[in-house]
Design a protein around this motif. Sequence first.
Motif, PDB file in Angstrom:
ATOM      1  N   ARG A  31       2.824  -5.271   1.136  1.00  0.00           N
ATOM      2  CA  ARG A  31       1.808  -6.261   1.483  1.00  0.00           C
ATOM      3  C   ARG A  31       2.333  -7.132   2.619  1.00  0.00           C
ATOM      4  O   ARG A  31       3.534  -7.326   2.772  1.00  0.00           O
ATOM      5  CB  ARG A  31       1.472  -7.143   0.281  1.00  0.00           C
ATOM      6  N   TYR A  32       1.422  -7.662   3.386  1.00  0.00           N
ATOM      7  CA  TYR A  32       1.816  -8.603   4.423  1.00  0.00           C
ATOM      8  C   TYR A  32       2.273  -9.918   3.785  1.00  0.00           C
ATOM      9  O   TYR A  32       1.710 -10.366   2.789  1.00  0.00           O
ATOM     10  CB  TYR A  32       0.644  -8.915   5.352  1.00  0.00           C
ATOM     11  N   THR A  33       3.278 -10.509   4.376  1.00  0.00           N
ATOM     12  CA  THR A  33       3.577 -11.911   4.104  1.00  0.00           C
ATOM     13  C   THR A  33       2.980 -12.722   5.248  1.00  0.00           C
ATOM     14  O   THR A  33       2.568 -12.158   6.270  1.00  0.00           O
ATOM     15  CB  THR A  33       5.087 -12.178   4.041  1.00  0.00           C
ATOM     16  N   SER A  34       2.949 -14.027   5.088  1.00  0.00           N
ATOM     17  CA  SER A  34       2.407 -14.849   6.172  1.00  0.00           C
ATOM     18  C   SER A  34       3.219 -14.654   7.450  1.00  0.00           C
ATOM     19  O   SER A  34       2.673 -14.658   8.550  1.00  0.00           O
ATOM     20  CB  SER A  34       2.401 -16.328   5.766  1.00  0.00           C
ATOM     21  N   GLY A  35       4.542 -14.455   7.296  1.00  0.00           N
ATOM     22  CA  GLY A  35       5.381 -14.255   8.474  1.00  0.00           C
ATOM     23  C   GLY A  35       5.193 -12.898   9.114  1.00  0.00           C
ATOM     24  O   GLY A  35       5.056 -12.781  10.330  1.00  0.00           O
ATOM     25  N   SER A  36       5.168 -11.827   8.293  1.00  0.00           N
ATOM     26  CA  SER A  36       5.002 -10.487   8.868  1.00  0.00           C
ATOM     27  C   SER A  36       3.613 -10.317   9.467  1.00  0.00           C
ATOM     28  O   SER A  36       3.431  -9.567  10.425  1.00  0.00           O
ATOM     29  CB  SER A  36       5.278  -9.406   7.821  1.00  0.00           C
ATOM     30  N   MET A  85      -7.127  -6.261   8.326  1.00  0.00           N
ATOM     31  CA  MET A  85      -5.779  -5.712   8.192  1.00  0.00           C
ATOM     32  C   MET A  85      -5.265  -5.883   6.768  1.00  0.00           C
ATOM     33  O   MET A  85      -4.653  -4.972   6.193  1.00  0.00           O
ATOM     34  CB  MET A  85      -4.844  -6.399   9.189  1.00  0.00           C
ATOM     35  N   VAL A  86      -5.535  -7.045   6.177  1.00  0.00           N
ATOM     36  CA  VAL A  86      -5.057  -7.321   4.820  1.00  0.00           C
ATOM     37  C   VAL A  86      -5.805  -6.465   3.803  1.00  0.00           C
ATOM     38  O   VAL A  86      -5.202  -5.900   2.871  1.00  0.00           O
ATOM     39  CB  VAL A  86      -5.211  -8.821   4.486  1.00  0.00           C
ATOM     40  N   VAL A  87      -7.126  -6.361   3.956  1.00  0.00           N
ATOM     41  CA  VAL A  87      -7.927  -5.558   3.012  1.00  0.00           C
ATOM     42  C   VAL A  87      -7.525  -4.091   3.084  1.00  0.00           C
ATOM     43  O   VAL A  87      -7.327  -3.430   2.057  1.00  0.00           O
ATOM     44  CB  VAL A  87      -9.436  -5.721   3.293  1.00  0.00           C
ATOM     45  N   ARG A  88      -7.380  -3.575   4.306  1.00  0.00           N
ATOM     46  CA  ARG A  88      -6.985  -2.159   4.439  1.00  0.00           C
ATOM     47  C   ARG A  88      -5.629  -1.903   3.793  1.00  0.00           C
ATOM     48  O   ARG A  88      -5.434  -0.888   3.123  1.00  0.00           O
ATOM     49  CB  ARG A  88      -6.958  -1.763   5.916  1.00  0.00           C
ATOM     50  N   ARG A  89      -4.688  -2.827   3.997  1.00  0.00           N
ATOM     51  CA  ARG A  89      -3.364  -2.650   3.401  1.00  0.00           C
ATOM     52  C   ARG A  89      -3.450  -2.672   1.878  1.00  0.00           C
ATOM     53  O   ARG A  89      -2.803  -1.863   1.197  1.00  0.00           O
ATOM     54  CB  ARG A  89      -2.435  -3.762   3.906  1.00  0.00           C
ATOM     55  N   VAL A 138       3.249 -14.007   0.113  1.00  0.00           N
ATOM     56  CA  VAL A 138       2.527 -12.731   0.163  1.00  0.00           C
ATOM     57  C   VAL A 138       1.024 -12.995   0.271  1.00  0.00           C
ATOM     58  O   VAL A 138       0.481 -13.869  -0.412  1.00  0.00           O
ATOM     59  CB  VAL A 138       2.838 -11.876  -1.074  1.00  0.00           C
ATOM     60  N   ILE A 139       0.352 -12.233   1.134  1.00  0.00           N
ATOM     61  CA  ILE A 139      -1.083 -12.391   1.357  1.00  0.00           C
ATOM     62  C   ILE A 139      -1.833 -11.244   0.683  1.00  0.00           C
ATOM     63  O   ILE A 139      -1.463 -10.078   0.839  1.00  0.00           O
ATOM     64  CB  ILE A 139      -1.407 -12.380   2.869  1.00  0.00           C
ATOM     65  N   THR A 140      -2.887 -11.586  -0.044  1.00  0.00           N
ATOM     66  CA  THR A 140      -3.767 -10.578  -0.641  1.00  0.00           C
ATOM     67  C   THR A 140      -5.216 -10.973  -0.370  1.00  0.00           C
ATOM     68  O   THR A 140      -5.509 -12.148  -0.137  1.00  0.00           O
ATOM     69  CB  THR A 140      -3.548 -10.476  -2.166  1.00  0.00           C
ATOM     70  N   PRO A 141      -6.133 -10.016  -0.407  1.00  0.00           N
ATOM     71  CA  PRO A 141      -7.548 -10.369  -0.245  1.00  0.00           C
ATOM     72  C   PRO A 141      -8.125 -10.910  -1.545  1.00  0.00           C
ATOM     73  O   PRO A 141      -7.589 -10.670  -2.628  1.00  0.00           O
ATOM     74  CB  PRO A 141      -8.196  -9.038   0.124  1.00  0.00           C
ATOM     75  N   THR A 142      -9.216 -11.647  -1.447  1.00  0.00           N
ATOM     76  CA  THR A 142     -10.021 -12.001  -2.608  1.00  0.00           C
ATOM     77  C   THR A 142     -11.153 -10.980  -2.706  1.00  0.00           C
ATOM     78  O   THR A 142     -11.380 -10.203  -1.768  1.00  0.00           O
ATOM     79  CB  THR A 142     -10.621 -13.396  -2.455  1.00  0.00           C
ATOM     80  N   LEU A 143     -11.873 -11.008  -3.803  1.00  0.00           N
ATOM     81  CA  LEU A 143     -13.040 -10.123  -3.906  1.00  0.00           C
ATOM     82  C   LEU A 143     -14.042 -10.457  -2.802  1.00  0.00           C
ATOM     83  O   LEU A 143     -14.609  -9.551  -2.180  1.00  0.00           O
ATOM     84  CB  LEU A 143     -13.698 -10.248  -5.282  1.00  0.00           C
TER      85      LEU A 143
END
Length: 660
Positions: A512-517, A211-215, A570-575
């Motif tokens: 972007r997603y936050t930890s709460g959302s 979900m995070v990567v797609r976003r 805010v959550i983001t993906p790593t490589l």
Amino acid sequence: MSKSLYIAEKPSVAQEFAKALKENMGRRDGYVESENFVVTWCVGHLVTMSYPEKYDIKYKRWSFDTLPFLPDNFKYEIIPSVSKQFKIVGGLLNREDIDTIYVCTDSGREGEYIYRLVEMMAGVKDKKRKRVWIDSQTEEEILRGIREAKDLSEYDHLSEAAFLRAKEDYLMGINFSRVLTLKYGSSVTNYLGGKYKAISVGRVMTCVMGMVVRREREIRDFVKTPFYRVLAGIEIAGTHFEGEWRAVKGSRYFNSPLLYKENGFKEKKDAQYLIEQMQENLPLEGVLEKIERKRENKNPPLLYNLAELQNECARLFKISPDQTLQIVQELYEKKLVTYPRTDARVLSSAVAKEISKNLNGLMKYPLAEPYLKDIQKSESYKKIEKTRYTNDKQITDHYAIIPTGQGLQNLNHLSGLSQNVYEVIVRRFLAVFYPPAVYQKASLTISKDGERFFSNFKVLKDEGYLKVTKYKAQDLTKDQILVDTLSKLKKGAVLPIREFNVKEGETSPPKRYTSGSMILAMENAGQLIEDEELRAQIKGSGIGTSATRAEILKKLFSIKYLALNKKTQVITPTLQGEMIFDVVNASIRSLLNPELTASWEKGLTYVAEGNISSDEYMTKLESFVTRHTKNVIGLKNEAPLRRCFDRAAANYKTPKKQTK
């Protein structure tokens, strides 16, 4: 003389049970004992599932030849670090003078699993077993739970679901992690550099990562589109407001290809041309074609479940869901709030009937006192059972998180952050006893040369429950004056237009997603539904459970598949996370499907409710694992994956930085 044994999940909970039993308890090694009772405790899990090599040493070496790994009978073992406490608990469970066992582990699927594993490994036989199910750790609730304890067999379906959940995570984790590591581990490691890394996947965590990567990729691919709105400055009795042009039916631009949307043009020149056309036709004035006035009531929001509270605390205090869970668990253990790991946002009818006890207890909490006086005066607590805040059908294991009205002597010993979280819970609870907030709304449609301009106003007339929830009062004075002025207007009135202007806007990328959302999105099977009332209507188990979602996020951060900005949450993906996404997408794509992942959780709920059997569930699970494991072994797609890695890496400075 026979005795009763009470077994809790943690030492602190055992201590509360010992106090509630009101007998002189002598301290022993790992338990306490009185003339009639013995109270002991686990320390979380005492037993775990064995690794594959405990079945056969050949499984220690990862190999395609030993996959899929699907044991006929699962093996379990005592966790070495807590083996001493297991021996103590196991000995007590089998002690001859113990005739009744009261199971007092946390009231939920995981708590049930913790006890059943201990009982199984200890070989307990011929004992009467009772299940204590409580919603808070107050003395009154503990004694009620003991008094109303049901035979443990009534929770056998819940136990089956608990064992299945563990088997599911175990089989998917071991088989899919091994097969993907064997197939793609070298490619990922060589690309990233550094120490060899196994690929870690799981039923829930891989879906969340996806979900995070797609976003993130949606944001990257997003192209901003400018658009141009036409606004009219309209004057009434010395005040002015703006009307927004829209190309509704009757407009010369209705359904025109020049429009980006109904209220904006693709090109600025077209917006300016419309203004020029209207300015040619003097005088500059519009006719009030339509005016609507209405009152709008906004009800207090539903009470907190864990997901809602985690989202709120991420927003207000910028803390992670895991931190929120730790804090609310502490509040629970200090008797301040009810059981936190709940999906329900309402009260049970039984609790609603006695809610005055919670309210009376809060009189000792200074912040609540003025609001409690309002509630007592209105006697709204007497009607709470007949409102939307009470609904037995929306409760499975536990009702919403509310203050107990007890334990307030412990509050000053807690951190400032814990006190703030408690305040948030209290305010939400008190709000449901207040009337709705009342707004006065006015909507205008103004016509000029066949084109229409629209204006909307909203004024808070009665703050209602907002008095409790610390809302930020908006500067509505200007709107209030306008609404008062508009109340004197009638259809057909001619209104002077001071000016027209063009306002440029642009489309926005997804957030972007936050930890709460993310917690809310997990609760709603991948849908980030921001509307509070709409969320309440959607029923389903979601991705993971209220007890596990924070831990899943925490693991994704710890293995560096996702990154968390602690200041913004805010959550983001790593490589590395993006590369694992590409690997899974090219091999076991269904692991990335939120709806499918939620359906597994729903299946466990059906088992817990007795609607499907454990055998049915296991057959489906083993088929899923076998099919996808064998499919991965036969794939030959390493070359295309390299191109995927290159595309992802272009967005990062250097791959190696992602693995430190």
